[in-house]
Design an enzyme around this catalytic site. Sequence first.
Site, mmCIF file in Angstrom:
data_model
loop_
_atom_site.group_PDB
_atom_site.id
_atom_site.type_symbol
_atom_site.label_atom_id
_atom_site.label_comp_id
_atom_site.label_asym_id
_atom_site.label_seq_id
_atom_site.Cartn_x
_atom_site.Cartn_y
_atom_site.Cartn_z
ATOM 1 N N ASP A 86 1.782 7.245 2.257
ATOM 2 C CA ASP A 86 0.534 7.854 2.720
ATOM 3 C C ASP A 86 -0.505 7.459 1.682
ATOM 4 O OD1 ASP A 86 2.082 9.094 4.620
ATOM 5 O OD2 ASP A 86 1.480 11.141 4.100
ATOM 6 N N HIS A 142 8.407 4.455 0.785
ATOM 7 C CA HIS A 142 9.394 4.004 1.760
ATOM 8 C C HIS A 142 9.353 2.482 1.918
ATOM 9 C CE1 HIS A 142 10.211 8.169 3.347
ATOM 10 N NE2 HIS A 142 9.084 8.353 2.677
ATOM 11 N N SER A 226 -0.904 7.553 -7.553
ATOM 12 C CA SER A 226 -0.764 6.225 -8.119
ATOM 13 C C SER A 226 -1.065 5.172 -7.073
ATOM 14 C CB SER A 226 0.638 6.046 -8.707
ATOM 15 O OG SER A 226 0.660 4.950 -9.582
#
Length: 260
Positions: A86, A142, A226
């Site tokens: 995200d 992911h 990050s």
Amino acid sequence: MIRTFYRLLIELTNGRWSSSILRRFARSGLSRFIIPSFAKIYHLNQDEMEKGLHEYPTLHDLFVRTLKKEAREIEQSHNSVVSPVDAVIEDVGTIKESSEIVVKGKVYSIKEMLGDHERLTKYLNGTYMILYLSPSHYHRIHCPVVGTVTKQWTLGSKSYPVNKWGLKYGVATLSKNYRVISELTTEFGHVAVVKVGAMFVNSIETTHKGTQLKKGEEMAYFSFGSTVVLLFEKGIFQIASFIQTPHDIKVGEKIGVLSK
């Protein structure tokens, strides 16, 4: 006032001692008292969390939260590339023959980022994508493709902010910060997933087991906001036509396709 406090401590901090103090506080039981205000300030979507807000014992546990299984749908077309996080897609472009990329007006070296000349060659004239995670984002990373991890390595010892101000005014943050790099081999070619640490805490934890990864499978997590940099071998990646930077994206959403 509270928003300013969070920005100073979480988004903008780059001192060794202040970052160390923040990390200890975030992992302490005391931090649970600021969880409600943190969730409110950063507009966390509590409906998609696996646990209720009161079930997180520390701020760190909230940062690395998992989501309900149905919260993210993974686009499963055979040759699609999906977002690993995200995030906000801050920049996309071509890696120059010199290995340079330009982000927010600053020049970065992919050669320095990878620290491996042999592996660098295949990415020259390929594509890079910068995905920035803020403190409000879900922090699990992911796999963007179906592939095999052929090498995973760690570089750098210090980390500075990687938000838009850090990218613009920092000292080569993307290529010098602490980073964990995973190179994946797909049937179309190579993809590198560069996980860039933020601040001195260098908080990147690898979670995948084995080398065979499915699209959308969890690879790692950040403890603080990050950046992930995706690198695609020359000639294999085409970005989705609807993406114009900056672009908000979620895990599993299509960002482009691979081809031979």
